[in-house]
Structure formats: structure tokens, C-alpha cells
Design a protein around this motif. Structure first.
Motif, mmCIF file in Angstrom:
data_model
loop_
_atom_site.group_PDB
_atom_site.id
_atom_site.type_symbol
_atom_site.label_atom_id
_atom_site.label_comp_id
_atom_site.label_asym_id
_atom_site.label_seq_id
_atom_site.Cartn_x
_atom_site.Cartn_y
_atom_site.Cartn_z
ATOM 1 N N VAL A 38 0.857 -1.179 0.000
ATOM 2 C CA VAL A 38 0.000 0.000 0.000
ATOM 3 C C VAL A 38 0.898 1.235 0.000
ATOM 4 O O VAL A 38 1.782 1.369 0.855
ATOM 5 C CB VAL A 38 -0.926 0.022 1.235
ATOM 6 C CG1 VAL A 38 -1.750 1.302 1.277
ATOM 7 C CG2 VAL A 38 -1.831 -1.207 1.243
ATOM 8 N N ARG A 39 0.685 2.111 -0.968
ATOM 9 C CA ARG A 39 1.434 3.368 -1.057
ATOM 10 C C ARG A 39 0.482 4.541 -0.880
ATOM 11 O O ARG A 39 -0.489 4.668 -1.627
ATOM 12 C CB ARG A 39 2.128 3.497 -2.418
ATOM 13 C CG ARG A 39 3.321 2.579 -2.633
ATOM 14 C CD ARG A 39 3.906 2.844 -4.010
ATOM 15 N NE ARG A 39 5.035 1.989 -4.324
ATOM 16 C CZ ARG A 39 6.299 2.274 -4.046
ATOM 17 N NH1 ARG A 39 6.591 3.416 -3.430
ATOM 18 N NH2 ARG A 39 7.268 1.447 -4.375
ATOM 19 N N PHE A 78 -11.593 -0.776 3.012
ATOM 20 C CA PHE A 78 -10.998 -1.204 4.275
ATOM 21 C C PHE A 78 -9.889 -0.240 4.693
ATOM 22 O O PHE A 78 -9.770 0.121 5.874
ATOM 23 C CB PHE A 78 -10.460 -2.632 4.125
ATOM 24 C CG PHE A 78 -9.862 -3.211 5.378
ATOM 25 C CD1 PHE A 78 -10.500 -3.097 6.603
ATOM 26 C CD2 PHE A 78 -8.647 -3.892 5.328
ATOM 27 C CE1 PHE A 78 -9.952 -3.644 7.760
ATOM 28 C CE2 PHE A 78 -8.096 -4.440 6.467
ATOM 29 C CZ PHE A 78 -8.736 -4.315 7.684
ATOM 30 N N LEU A 79 -9.078 0.197 3.758
ATOM 31 C CA LEU A 79 -8.003 1.137 4.067
ATOM 32 C C LEU A 79 -8.557 2.465 4.569
ATOM 33 O O LEU A 79 -8.015 3.071 5.502
ATOM 34 C CB LEU A 79 -7.128 1.353 2.829
ATOM 35 C CG LEU A 79 -6.261 0.145 2.420
ATOM 36 C CD1 LEU A 79 -5.723 0.335 0.999
ATOM 37 C CD2 LEU A 79 -5.113 -0.049 3.393
ATOM 38 N N THR A 84 -5.858 4.307 6.977
ATOM 39 C CA THR A 84 -4.529 4.051 6.435
ATOM 40 C C THR A 84 -4.259 5.040 5.308
ATOM 41 O O THR A 84 -4.828 4.945 4.224
ATOM 42 C CB THR A 84 -4.435 2.606 5.907
ATOM 43 O OG1 THR A 84 -4.756 1.695 6.961
ATOM 44 C CG2 THR A 84 -3.020 2.315 5.404
ATOM 45 N N VAL A 85 -3.380 5.994 5.566
ATOM 46 C CA VAL A 85 -3.101 7.034 4.570
ATOM 47 C C VAL A 85 -1.657 6.975 4.072
ATOM 48 O O VAL A 85 -1.323 7.597 3.073
ATOM 49 C CB VAL A 85 -3.386 8.436 5.152
ATOM 50 C CG1 VAL A 85 -4.859 8.588 5.449
ATOM 51 C CG2 VAL A 85 -2.559 8.687 6.409
ATOM 52 N N GLY A 86 -0.799 6.247 4.739
ATOM 53 C CA GLY A 86 0.599 6.160 4.334
ATOM 54 C C GLY A 86 0.913 4.832 3.684
ATOM 55 O O GLY A 86 0.088 4.234 3.003
ATOM 56 N N ASP A 87 2.133 4.350 3.913
ATOM 57 C CA ASP A 87 2.569 3.070 3.372
ATOM 58 C C ASP A 87 2.236 1.954 4.353
ATOM 59 O O ASP A 87 2.355 2.124 5.570
ATOM 60 C CB ASP A 87 4.075 3.080 3.099
ATOM 61 C CG ASP A 87 4.429 4.026 1.957
ATOM 62 O OD1 ASP A 87 3.515 4.432 1.231
ATOM 63 O OD2 ASP A 87 5.618 4.338 1.808
ATOM 64 N N ALA A 88 1.824 0.818 3.809
ATOM 65 C CA ALA A 88 1.425 -0.302 4.663
ATOM 66 C C ALA A 88 1.535 -1.601 3.879
ATOM 67 O O ALA A 88 1.779 -1.604 2.667
ATOM 68 C CB ALA A 88 -0.007 -0.106 5.171
ATOM 69 N N ALA A 89 1.351 -2.691 4.589
ATOM 70 C CA ALA A 89 1.271 -4.021 3.981
ATOM 71 C C ALA A 89 -0.105 -4.578 4.295
ATOM 72 O O ALA A 89 -0.488 -4.664 5.461
ATOM 73 C CB ALA A 89 2.359 -4.934 4.532
ATOM 74 N N ILE A 117 -4.014 -5.234 8.100
ATOM 75 C CA ILE A 117 -3.060 -4.208 7.693
ATOM 76 C C ILE A 117 -1.946 -4.125 8.727
ATOM 77 O O ILE A 117 -2.184 -4.154 9.940
ATOM 78 C CB ILE A 117 -3.759 -2.841 7.561
ATOM 79 C CG1 ILE A 117 -4.812 -2.909 6.457
ATOM 80 C CG2 ILE A 117 -2.748 -1.734 7.256
ATOM 81 C CD1 ILE A 117 -5.700 -1.685 6.388
ATOM 82 N N ALA A 118 -0.715 -4.029 8.239
ATOM 83 C CA ALA A 118 0.450 -3.874 9.097
ATOM 84 C C ALA A 118 1.308 -2.737 8.552
ATOM 85 O O ALA A 118 1.245 -2.417 7.358
ATOM 86 C CB ALA A 118 1.261 -5.169 9.141
#
Length: 263
Positions: A38-39, A78-79, A84-89, A117-118
Motif C-alpha cells: 500500500v502506497r 478497508f483502508l 490508512t493514509v501512508g505506506d502499509a502491507a 493491515i500492518a
């Protein structure tokens, strides 16, 4: 915010999440997974990940619980819900779902789909060894899908840790290089970027395909002797590239190709 999980269409606190204890993903490893980079809050390479997931469903013989074209939208929602607004896995896990005792799959499966999400961290260089405790079976159709039974990789990673290494490279039954425990392998040998072909037991990685397209690498069988004289070795996954700083105790200093391929 408490950690949330997407499970079969519902987003709940992970502490309250429940999966049927008869789920075959838990009891038999009968499932698939994808790890999506995720970017800036946006999932990447979704089409390639979903294509591989659908191919895995076809091989194992159960349908995905949602239309493949809906995965991108579901992940994005889901993001947003998890801020979740930054980088993630983003880890997507799909199992055949609950079933009766025994190996025979249920006639009408009800697959279980979860998403977690991590945080994403930039992959660090690693020291690697060649695993001796486990090998990839290049003749198995399971090499072509990202399934949840990773026990060979776990054994190899434990072996690496016992040698103060971070990663392990697995051979196939012919004694040639297949891949690393959680990544594809690339090497620069005699000035050429090479990676094992899928016929040697490596997973058709999403990042691997992108690197081959962008860098013009060659797919060919790599022997341990070939790897022993490589000028550069690196490992690719959907979460990025990790350079090898050592392989079986031999120091590697070159990282020029890996550094030119940010993923």
C-alpha cells in the motif's frame, strides 16, 4: 484506534474476530494469501495479485467469495475505514472455509476471506544461507500459487537463524536454486541479471514479473556454483527489494542493480 480486521464482509476489532475452528485454512492449510503493498493509502499491483489469487482458487477448486473485480474496491474501503493514509502491507487470506473432518473438500464450500493491515518498513539488506533442511518440489503444481502452507519456508528460516543469517535460499530436488523463503531470487552473474524459471520451483512473483519487464533480466537455471560466483544477489517481493550482503558466508558488496529498481 484498535486494530481492525476485515472478515467475510464485516470489519471488526481483531480481539472480537472469530473464524470457525473447523475452517480448513486452520486445520489443513487449505488456503491462499496475497500481500499487497500500500502506497499513500492506495493498494498497488492489485490486478496481478487478484489474477494469481483467482488462479490459485481454480487449482484448489473453490471459488473466491467476491467477484474478482470487486477486490480493489473492497481493499480501498478497508483502508479508508482503518485510516490508512501512508505506506502499509495489506495481508489478504482466503481459505476454503469450514468443512467436516478428513481431507475430502466439502461439495459446497463457503470460503473465508480476511484482510489485515500492518505497517510497511523499507526492506533491509540481509545475510543469507543455502537451506539444507528443506527443498522446493519443482514438480508440484503448488509452486505456481501462493498457498498458506509455508512449513518448508519456516524450517529453512529457522535454519538460517541458527547460522545468524536473516534469509535462506531453497534448492529444488534437482539441486538448483528455486527461491528464498518469502521472495524470489535475482543474481548478477557474468554481467547478466538472471532469475530461476518457474519450472525450477519458484513462485511466479508479482514483483519478479515487474523486474523482468523493467530490467530485461533472463530466466534460466541457476546452480549453487553459479550463485557462489555472483557479483550481486537480491530478493524481490511485493513489499520491495532486499539486497544480500552475504551468501553462505561470502561477503557481497555490489547493490547497484537492486538500488536502481525501487519497488
Amino acid at each position: 484506534m484498535n486494530e481492525l480486521i476485515w472478515i467475510d464482509g464485516e470489519i471488526v476489532d481483531i480481539a472480537r474476530a472469530r473464524i470457525d475452528p473447523r475452517d480448513r485454512g486452520f486445520t489443513l492449510g487449505d488456503g491462499l494469501y496475497e500481500t499487497v503493498r500500500v502506497r499513500n493509502g492506495v493498494p498497488t499491483r492489485v490486478a496481478a495479485h487478484v489474477m494469481r489469487l483467482v488462479r490459485g482458487c481454480a487449482l484448489l477448486g473453490f471459488p473466491p467469495p467476491i467477484d474478482p473485480h470487486e477486490f480493489d474496491d473492497v481493499m480501498r474501503r478497508f483502508l479508508v475505514t482503518t485510516d490508512t493514509v501512508g505506506d502499509a502491507a495489506l495481508r489478504l487470506t482466503l481459505s476454503r472455509g469450514p468443512g467436516p473432518r478428513g481431507l475430502t473438500p466439502p461439495e459446497h464450500p463457503k470460503p473465508t476471506l480476511t484482510m489485515l493491515i500492518a505497517p510497511w518498513t523499507k526492506p533491509a539488506p540481509v545475510a543469507a544461507i543455502t537451506a539444507r533442511v528443506a527443498r522446493r518440489d519443482e514438480t508440484s503444481p503448488l509452486c505456481t500459487i501462493k498457498h498458506t502452507n509455508t512449513l518448508d519456508a519456516i524450517l529453512a528460516r529457522r535454519e538460517a537463524a541458527s547460522h545468524n543469517a536473516d534469509e535462506a535460499v531453497l534448492l529444488n530436488h534437482k539441486g538448483n536454486i528455486a527461491e528464498a523463503t518469502i521472495a524470489n531470487l535475482f543474481a548478477v552473474i557474468d554481467g547478466t541479471l538472471v532469475t530461476p524459471p518457474s519450472s525450477d520451483g519458484c513462485l511466479p512473483g508479482v514483483a519478479r514479473a515487474e523486474i523482468l519487464e523493467r530490467a530485461g533480466g533472463v530466466e534460466r537455471t541457476i546452480t549453487p556454483n553459479d550463485l557462489a560466483r555472483a557479483d550481486e544477489i537480491f530478493f524481490s517481493s511485493a513489499l520491495g527489494i532486499r539486497s544480500a550482503i552475504a551468501m553462505d558466508g561470502r561477503t557481497l558488496s555490489s547493490r547497484s542493480v537492486a538500488e536502481s529498481l525501487p519497488l
